[in-house]
Design a protein around this motif. Structure first.
Motif, PDB file in Angstrom:
ATOM      1  N   VAL A 166      83.455  38.424  63.658  1.00  0.00           N
ATOM      2  CA  VAL A 166      85.651  39.197  64.567  1.00  0.00           C
ATOM      3  C   VAL A 166      85.295  39.675  65.764  1.00  0.00           C
ATOM      4  CG1 VAL A 166      86.918  39.759  63.876  1.00  0.00           C
ATOM      5  CG2 VAL A 166      86.457  39.387  62.391  1.00  0.00           C
ATOM      6  N   ASN A 167      84.079  40.867  66.093  1.00  0.00           N
ATOM      7  CA  ASN A 167      84.121  41.069  67.522  1.00  0.00           C
ATOM      8  C   ASN A 167      82.917  41.458  67.947  1.00  0.00           C
ATOM      9  OD1 ASN A 167      82.774  43.548  65.717  1.00  0.00           O
ATOM     10  ND2 ASN A 167      84.646  44.493  65.080  1.00  0.00           N
ATOM     11  N   ASP A 168      81.914  40.837  67.687  1.00  0.00           N
ATOM     12  CA  ASP A 168      80.384  40.868  68.447  1.00  0.00           C
ATOM     13  C   ASP A 168      79.694  42.908  68.291  1.00  0.00           C
ATOM     14  OD1 ASP A 168      80.558  38.456  69.033  1.00  0.00           O
ATOM     15  OD2 ASP A 168      81.547  38.630  70.549  1.00  0.00           O
ATOM     16  N   LEU A 169      80.220  43.091  67.113  1.00  0.00           N
ATOM     17  CA  LEU A 169      79.632  44.279  67.100  1.00  0.00           C
ATOM     18  C   LEU A 169      78.502  44.913  65.524  1.00  0.00           C
ATOM     19  CD1 LEU A 169      83.226  46.712  67.764  1.00  0.00           C
ATOM     20  CD2 LEU A 169      81.391  46.607  69.486  1.00  0.00           C
ATOM     21  N   PRO A 170      78.072  45.548  65.879  1.00  0.00           N
ATOM     22  CA  PRO A 170      77.393  45.723  64.213  1.00  0.00           C
ATOM     23  C   PRO A 170      77.861  45.866  62.934  1.00  0.00           C
ATOM     24  CG  PRO A 170      76.586  47.317  66.444  1.00  0.00           C
ATOM     25  CD  PRO A 170      77.881  46.814  66.456  1.00  0.00           C
ATOM     26  N   GLU A 171      77.623  44.731  62.024  1.00  0.00           N
ATOM     27  CA  GLU A 171      78.500  45.376  60.747  1.00  0.00           C
ATOM     28  C   GLU A 171      77.906  46.277  60.211  1.00  0.00           C
ATOM     29  OE1 GLU A 171      80.463  43.836  59.268  1.00  0.00           O
ATOM     30  OE2 GLU A 171      80.563  41.608  60.422  1.00  0.00           O
ATOM     31  N   LEU A 225      75.902  51.675  66.889  1.00  0.00           N
ATOM     32  CA  LEU A 225      75.946  51.246  68.434  1.00  0.00           C
ATOM     33  C   LEU A 225      75.440  52.520  69.042  1.00  0.00           C
ATOM     34  CD1 LEU A 225      79.571  50.703  69.062  1.00  0.00           C
ATOM     35  CD2 LEU A 225      77.955  48.569  69.050  1.00  0.00           C
ATOM     36  N   ASN A 226      74.572  53.731  69.002  1.00  0.00           N
ATOM     37  CA  ASN A 226      74.006  54.966  69.050  1.00  0.00           C
ATOM     38  C   ASN A 226      72.835  55.274  69.470  1.00  0.00           C
ATOM     39  OD1 ASN A 226      76.299  55.658  71.596  1.00  0.00           O
ATOM     40  ND2 ASN A 226      77.240  55.666  69.510  1.00  0.00           N
ATOM     41  N   THR A 227      72.228  53.867  68.195  1.00  0.00           N
ATOM     42  CA  THR A 227      71.050  54.549  68.004  1.00  0.00           C
ATOM     43  C   THR A 227      70.347  52.741  68.429  1.00  0.00           C
ATOM     44  OG1 THR A 227      71.203  53.427  65.726  1.00  0.00           O
ATOM     45  CG2 THR A 227      70.932  55.664  66.128  1.00  0.00           C
ATOM     46  N   ASN A 228      68.654  52.857  67.936  1.00  0.00           N
ATOM     47  CA  ASN A 228      67.574  51.732  68.297  1.00  0.00           C
ATOM     48  C   ASN A 228      67.750  50.840  66.956  1.00  0.00           C
ATOM     49  OD1 ASN A 228      67.419  52.221  70.873  1.00  0.00           O
ATOM     50  ND2 ASN A 228      65.414  53.544  70.058  1.00  0.00           N
ATOM     51  N   ILE A 229      69.152  49.406  66.722  1.00  0.00           N
ATOM     52  CA  ILE A 229      68.900  48.638  65.364  1.00  0.00           C
ATOM     53  C   ILE A 229      68.439  46.913  65.965  1.00  0.00           C
ATOM     54  CG2 ILE A 229      70.606  49.550  65.207  1.00  0.00           C
ATOM     55  CD1 ILE A 229      72.520  48.065  65.416  1.00  0.00           C
ATOM     56  N   LEU A 237      71.105  40.929  64.498  1.00  0.00           N
ATOM     57  CA  LEU A 237      71.217  39.079  64.170  1.00  0.00           C
ATOM     58  C   LEU A 237      71.818  38.982  64.755  1.00  0.00           C
ATOM     59  CD1 LEU A 237      68.954  40.114  60.690  1.00  0.00           C
ATOM     60  CD2 LEU A 237      68.672  39.636  63.191  1.00  0.00           C
ATOM     61  N   HIS A 238      71.668  37.502  64.519  1.00  0.00           N
ATOM     62  CA  HIS A 238      72.792  36.219  64.230  1.00  0.00           C
ATOM     63  C   HIS A 238      72.816  35.619  63.394  1.00  0.00           C
ATOM     64  CE1 HIS A 238      75.014  36.665  68.561  1.00  0.00           C
ATOM     65  NE2 HIS A 238      73.831  37.134  68.826  1.00  0.00           N
ATOM     66  N   ASN A 239      74.106  35.603  62.249  1.00  0.00           N
ATOM     67  CA  ASN A 239      73.723  35.066  60.889  1.00  0.00           C
ATOM     68  C   ASN A 239      74.452  33.742  61.260  1.00  0.00           C
ATOM     69  OD1 ASN A 239      73.762  34.405  58.375  1.00  0.00           O
ATOM     70  ND2 ASN A 239      75.072  35.716  57.518  1.00  0.00           N
ATOM     71  N   ALA A 252      79.869  32.623  58.283  1.00  0.00           N
ATOM     72  CA  ALA A 252      81.476  32.968  56.634  1.00  0.00           C
ATOM     73  C   ALA A 252      81.234  33.695  56.365  1.00  0.00           C
ATOM     74  CB  ALA A 252      81.103  31.139  56.976  1.00  0.00           C
ATOM     75  N   GLU A 253      79.583  34.006  55.601  1.00  0.00           N
ATOM     76  CA  GLU A 253      79.456  34.779  54.495  1.00  0.00           C
ATOM     77  C   GLU A 253      79.784  36.751  54.421  1.00  0.00           C
ATOM     78  OE1 GLU A 253      75.798  34.319  52.764  1.00  0.00           O
ATOM     79  OE2 GLU A 253      75.657  32.108  52.259  1.00  0.00           O
ATOM     80  N   GLN A 254      80.199  36.867  55.912  1.00  0.00           N
ATOM     81  CA  GLN A 254      80.645  38.048  56.189  1.00  0.00           C
ATOM     82  C   GLN A 254      82.430  38.161  56.184  1.00  0.00           C
ATOM     83  OE1 GLN A 254      77.154  37.943  59.434  1.00  0.00           O
ATOM     84  NE2 GLN A 254      78.316  38.950  60.111  1.00  0.00           N
ATOM     85  N   TYR A 255      83.023  37.131  55.664  1.00  0.00           N
ATOM     86  CA  TYR A 255      84.045  37.423  55.412  1.00  0.00           C
ATOM     87  C   TYR A 255      84.822  38.849  54.681  1.00  0.00           C
ATOM     88  CZ  TYR A 255      89.070  36.217  54.346  1.00  0.00           C
ATOM     89  OH  TYR A 255      90.506  36.227  53.923  1.00  0.00           O
ATOM     90  N   ASN A 256      86.069  39.569  55.562  1.00  0.00           N
ATOM     91  CA  ASN A 256      86.242  40.528  54.871  1.00  0.00           C
ATOM     92  C   ASN A 256      87.112  40.869  53.454  1.00  0.00           C
ATOM     93  OD1 ASN A 256      84.693  42.306  57.695  1.00  0.00           O
ATOM     94  ND2 ASN A 256      84.393  42.962  55.436  1.00  0.00           N
ATOM     95  N   ALA A 257      87.950  40.870  52.868  1.00  0.00           N
ATOM     96  CA  ALA A 257      89.094  40.603  52.189  1.00  0.00           C
ATOM     97  C   ALA A 257      89.241  42.099  51.832  1.00  0.00           C
ATOM     98  CB  ALA A 257      89.047  39.681  51.029  1.00  0.00           C
ATOM     99  N   ASN A 258      90.541  42.624  52.527  1.00  0.00           N
ATOM    100  CA  ASN A 258      91.054  43.927  52.793  1.00  0.00           C
ATOM    101  C   ASN A 258      92.637  44.412  52.646  1.00  0.00           C
ATOM    102  OD1 ASN A 258      88.886  45.602  53.357  1.00  0.00           O
ATOM    103  ND2 ASN A 258      88.532  44.905  54.793  1.00  0.00           N
ATOM    104  N   THR A 259      93.144  42.771  52.315  1.00  0.00           N
ATOM    105  CA  THR A 259      94.672  42.414  51.889  1.00  0.00           C
ATOM    106  C   THR A 259      94.764  41.436  50.656  1.00  0.00           C
ATOM    107  OG1 THR A 259      95.593  41.019  53.201  1.00  0.00           O
ATOM    108  CG2 THR A 259      95.089  43.324  54.356  1.00  0.00           C
ATOM    109  N   PRO A 260      95.748  41.460  49.934  1.00  0.00           N
ATOM    110  CA  PRO A 260      96.652  40.148  48.938  1.00  0.00           C
ATOM    111  C   PRO A 260      96.060  39.153  49.801  1.00  0.00           C
ATOM    112  CG  PRO A 260      98.069  42.225  49.147  1.00  0.00           C
ATOM    113  CD  PRO A 260      97.140  42.557  50.265  1.00  0.00           C
TER     114      PRO A 260
END
Length: 203
Positions: free
Chosen positions: A130-135, A165-169, A172-174, A178-186
């Motif tokens: 969604v935003n190219d940031l770490p999950e 974002l501020n440590t050494n990690i 990975l590109h997954n 699609a398995e990273q989909y978040n469901a937070n609303t009905p």
């Protein structure tokens, strides 16, 4: 065990969210024929990990006697409370963490995290599609990363992603993003149920 070797890896399902946008407890939603917390716990256990549930203290009766509960034991809110409560319980362990808002997560994504784990880094995490940031909540947190999170939270920076974002990690590109989909609303819940149904029909 020092961080020059692999810290013992445990599974952690984060169940302590308030689920305000969903308007119901996300950990108890049935996407796969069982409560979501149970689906995620089974998924982590099937990968060979001793798996724990993180929850608020008032939620403990909700989990049907599940033997490995970690009630929040720190005065912070949000997912940091679950992560740090686990860290305080077993400070030498690394934790593969899954949030309860991941209805589509499956073994393929977890296999990649496990295969690509770099215990010399603070964490191993996927890039968000969604935003190219770490999950931060589909990730392996090493003890060093959790110590950094603890320091940040005590300094008023209660955000696991900002710690990553501020440590050494290891990032990975997954191929199964699609398995990273978040469901937070009905609405997102309904879309996830449809996707799970469609997947079942295709099998």
């Amino acid at each position: 065990m020092t961080e020059n070797n692999n810290a013992p890896l445990k599974g952690l399902v984060l169940c302590g969210g308030q689920s305000t946008r969903m308007q119901e407890n996300k950990s108890r939603i049935n996407y796969h024929g069982m409560p979501q917390w149970q689906y995620l716990a089974n998924l982590l256990t099937s990968c060979g990990m001793e798996t724990y549930l993180s929850c608020r203290t008032d939620q403990q009766p909700d989990f049907n006697g599940y033997p490995r509960l970690i009630p929040d034991s720190v005065p912070y809110g949000g997912p940091s409370a679950g992560l740090l409560s686990a860290h305080l319980l077993q400070p030498d362990a690394a934790w593969l963490v899954l949030a309860c808002d991941l209805p589509l997560i499956g073994p393929k994504s977890l296999e990649i995290l496990l295969q690509e784990r770099d215990a010399q880094q603070s964490a191993t995490a996927f890039i968000s599609p969604v935003n190219d940031l770490p999950e931060p909540l589909i990730a392996i947190w090493e003890p060093a990363g959790l110590r950094a999170l603890h320091q940040n939270v005590e300094a008023g920076k209660n955000c696991p992603r900002k710690t990553l974002l501020n440590t050494n990690i290891r990032l990975l590109h997954n191929p199964y993003a699609a398995e990273q989909y978040n469901a937070n609303t009905p609405e997102e819940k309904a879309a996830a149920i449809q996707q799970v149904t469609d997947q079942s029909l295709r099998r």
